[in-house]
Write a protein that holds these residues in place. Sequence first.
Motif, PDB file in Angstrom:
ATOM      1  N   ASP A  93       0.819  -1.209   0.000  1.00  0.00           N
ATOM      2  CA  ASP A  93       0.000   0.000   0.000  1.00  0.00           C
ATOM      3  C   ASP A  93       0.855   1.262   0.000  1.00  0.00           C
ATOM      4  O   ASP A  93       0.466   2.293  -0.549  1.00  0.00           O
ATOM      5  N   HIS A  94       2.032   1.198   0.605  1.00  0.00           N
ATOM      6  CA  HIS A  94       2.910   2.371   0.639  1.00  0.00           C
ATOM      7  C   HIS A  94       3.406   2.752  -0.754  1.00  0.00           C
ATOM      8  O   HIS A  94       3.830   3.886  -0.984  1.00  0.00           O
ATOM      9  N   SER A  97      -0.921   3.254  -2.713  1.00  0.00           N
ATOM     10  CA  SER A  97      -2.015   3.873  -1.940  1.00  0.00           C
ATOM     11  C   SER A  97      -3.390   3.596  -2.527  1.00  0.00           C
ATOM     12  O   SER A  97      -4.253   4.478  -2.567  1.00  0.00           O
ATOM     13  N   THR A 156      -5.851   5.064  -9.159  1.00  0.00           N
ATOM     14  CA  THR A 156      -6.149   5.668  -7.859  1.00  0.00           C
ATOM     15  C   THR A 156      -6.345   7.173  -8.005  1.00  0.00           C
ATOM     16  O   THR A 156      -7.250   7.763  -7.398  1.00  0.00           O
ATOM     17  N   LYS A 160      -9.853   9.304  -7.167  1.00  0.00           N
ATOM     18  CA  LYS A 160      -9.880  10.497  -6.314  1.00  0.00           C
ATOM     19  C   LYS A 160     -10.542  11.662  -7.035  1.00  0.00           C
ATOM     20  O   LYS A 160     -11.319  12.418  -6.449  1.00  0.00           O
ATOM     21  N   GLY A 170      -4.389  15.763   3.019  1.00  0.00           N
ATOM     22  CA  GLY A 170      -3.878  14.400   2.957  1.00  0.00           C
ATOM     23  C   GLY A 170      -4.184  13.594   4.202  1.00  0.00           C
ATOM     24  O   GLY A 170      -4.469  12.397   4.128  1.00  0.00           O
ATOM     25  N   SER A 171      -4.152  14.242   5.356  1.00  0.00           N
ATOM     26  CA  SER A 171      -4.402  13.526   6.611  1.00  0.00           C
ATOM     27  C   SER A 171      -5.835  13.000   6.680  1.00  0.00           C
ATOM     28  O   SER A 171      -6.079  11.884   7.136  1.00  0.00           O
ATOM     29  N   GLN A 172      -6.798  13.808   6.190  1.00  0.00           N
ATOM     30  CA  GLN A 172      -8.194  13.377   6.208  1.00  0.00           C
ATOM     31  C   GLN A 172      -8.442  12.257   5.204  1.00  0.00           C
ATOM     32  O   GLN A 172      -9.203  11.316   5.467  1.00  0.00           O
ATOM     33  N   GLU A 174      -6.283  10.045   4.314  1.00  0.00           N
ATOM     34  CA  GLU A 174      -5.696   8.839   4.887  1.00  0.00           C
ATOM     35  C   GLU A 174      -6.630   8.215   5.920  1.00  0.00           C
ATOM     36  O   GLU A 174      -6.741   6.998   6.020  1.00  0.00           O
ATOM     37  N   ARG A 177      -9.302   6.358   4.021  1.00  0.00           N
ATOM     38  CA  ARG A 177      -8.766   5.113   3.468  1.00  0.00           C
ATOM     39  C   ARG A 177      -8.624   4.059   4.562  1.00  0.00           C
ATOM     40  O   ARG A 177      -9.019   2.911   4.400  1.00  0.00           O
ATOM     41  N   LYS A 178      -8.029   4.460   5.680  1.00  0.00           N
ATOM     42  CA  LYS A 178      -7.798   3.518   6.771  1.00  0.00           C
ATOM     43  C   LYS A 178      -9.113   3.019   7.358  1.00  0.00           C
ATOM     44  O   LYS A 178      -9.226   1.860   7.763  1.00  0.00           O
TER      45      LYS A 178
END
Length: 285
Positions: A93-94, A97, A156, A160, A170-172, A174, A177-178
Amino acid sequence: MKLTYQDAVEESSFILTNFNCNPAQQLLQDKGYYKILWAKEKDCSLLVDGYKVHLEHNQVLFSTTLHVLEIPKESGMTAIVFNREFYCIRDHDHEVSCNGMLFFGSSQPPIITLNKKDVKSFEAMFLVFHEEFETRDRIQGEMLRVVLKRLLIKSTRLVKEMKGITEMPGSQMEIMRKFHVLIEEHFREKHQIADYADMLFKSPKTLSNIFYKAGYPSPLAIINERIILEAKRLLLYSEKTAEQISFELGYKEGAHFSKFFKSHCGIPPAAFRAEHKLQQKTVQT
């Protein structure tokens, strides 16, 4: 057409096919394969978990190892089929993504529409796939993986754009996704927003606000949708009783599960199974 790369040591498989032959059709019966389906030649229809899905020309569908597909031999579709041993979505995934976006991002497989520029890009990548099947050497598998990663990254980005989340912090993104990945791992035993909020180190309200601002269904709706999808699969493709299914999905009482299912589908589990079997008989006759 069925072009196959296999590594007996790694037990990895990568296949390029159009499902127009019996060996390719057999892939639809084998579990453990991710599938990227491109309506390359024309509009086409297929069944996903027993439901008809229509793909317009140059639309692409991303199917996980869990979805049950039925594809006509003359669909005009071009597909990539690969297993976890060839390329594990979670472990890599890294790199791309795509976990929680292309795969396991919702109960239903995402579909993207390619514009003229995107079509040229996809055609170029599929041309490389074809060329690699003409070259049998020790780095063939790695070359196929390189192009597959490029395809996943490109797809991907398109997902998006389609979902309108390219401008999200980006934090939101992620967190979203998580959240989807965690649902896939825990939906059988964890049914409340608070369960997932705790694992993401967020409050339930913060998690709900993130999805609301992105224009997504609420986290609870997504959790319920995933449970219902699994219940339908088990009802349609297994011989398990409704009570057995309820226990498998984390419900201690069959009556509670039946009430939950009916509130979302309009009919009890047993009636849903009977109705679908009747529809199948009607189609076959």
